[in-house]
Design an enzyme around this catalytic site. Structure first.
Site, PDB file in Angstrom:
ATOM      1  N   CYS A   2      -1.475  -0.881   4.987  1.00  0.00           N
ATOM      2  CA  CYS A   2      -1.763  -2.301   5.144  1.00  0.00           C
ATOM      3  C   CYS A   2      -3.254  -2.469   4.895  1.00  0.00           C
ATOM      4  O   CYS A   2      -4.073  -1.988   5.659  1.00  0.00           O
ATOM      5  CB  CYS A   2      -1.387  -2.795   6.532  1.00  0.00           C
ATOM      6  SG  CYS A   2      -1.696  -4.555   6.745  1.00  0.00           S
ATOM      7  N   GLU A 100       0.752  -6.614   0.410  1.00  0.00           N
ATOM      8  CA  GLU A 100       0.896  -5.282  -0.149  1.00  0.00           C
ATOM      9  C   GLU A 100       0.986  -5.424  -1.662  1.00  0.00           C
ATOM     10  O   GLU A 100       1.389  -6.457  -2.176  1.00  0.00           O
ATOM     11  CB  GLU A 100       2.137  -4.584   0.414  1.00  0.00           C
ATOM     12  CG  GLU A 100       2.151  -3.102   0.170  1.00  0.00           C
ATOM     13  CD  GLU A 100       0.896  -2.389   0.636  1.00  0.00           C
ATOM     14  OE1 GLU A 100       0.079  -2.021  -0.245  1.00  0.00           O
ATOM     15  OE2 GLU A 100       0.719  -2.192   1.841  1.00  0.00           O
TER      16      GLU A 100
END
Length: 193
Positions: A2, A100
């Site tokens: 992340c 992402e």
């Protein structure tokens, strides 16, 4: 993995309460909601006197020559950098979504369907004279795996107090599978008109 997430003002009482608490504690212009990148300050929920309290911390553990923004949930209890934090300094990162990128460098926004807010598991520490945090990641579930092989460990609301206040639950929660997420392209939309 992340590498960016967001905390935006939406029509949600929980979000407004966190923002109001941060502004009361740190001042009106200390922090602005939006996209959060490593090394920026953001709201973090911690245990303080047997209650949950929002505080501002910097994203990333500063180590010699690097900034550690994520920790693997599967090995955090074994790693010297994170072991003590798992035992005594667990936190939650309120988020309205995380980003992402796939192998082709396309950006996607992931959210929890039907929920304006969710909480990512994190750890915090004091490094270089400042409180900082990192996000715990786990293997991607089915809703994430076609984009990336890792994802943040999402803590369901019913486990918030347990994650923050019960050190004996940490091992079980670290091994949990995050809920299914939805995603949309976060690429810039271009128009000729």
């Amino acid at each position: 993995m992340c590498g960016r997430y967001q905390f935006t003002l939406e029509q949600c009482e929980e979000i407004r309460q966190i923002v109001n608490d941060i502004q009361r504690r740190y001042g009106q212009n200390t922090w602005t909601p939006g996209e959060i990148a490593p090394s920026q300050r953001a709201p973090v929920l911690i245990q303080a006197s047997r209650r949950v309290e929002p505080v501002l911390m910097r994203w990333g553990y500063r180590l010699p020559g690097s900034l550690v923004i994520n920790a693997r949930a599967e090995t955090a209890m074994e790693k010297p950098t994170f072991r003590e934090s798992v035992a005594t300094r667990r936190c939650l990162l309120p988020s309205t979504g995380f980003f992402e990128w796939d192998q082709d460098k396309r950006k996607y926004l992931f959210r929890l369907p039907g929920e304006p807010l969710f909480y990512m598991a994190g750890l915090y520490d004091r490094r270089s004279g400042e409180e900082c945090y990192c996000i715990l990641t786990t293997g991607a579930n089915e809703s994430m795996s076609q984009i990336h092989d890792r994802m943040p460990l999402i803590i369901p609301k019913e486990y918030i107090a347990e994650w923050l206040m019960n050190p004996f639950s940490a091992d079980r929660i670290l091994g949990s599978v995050p809920p299914a997420l939805s995603y949309v392209s976060a690429e810039a939309q271009f128009s000729l008109w």
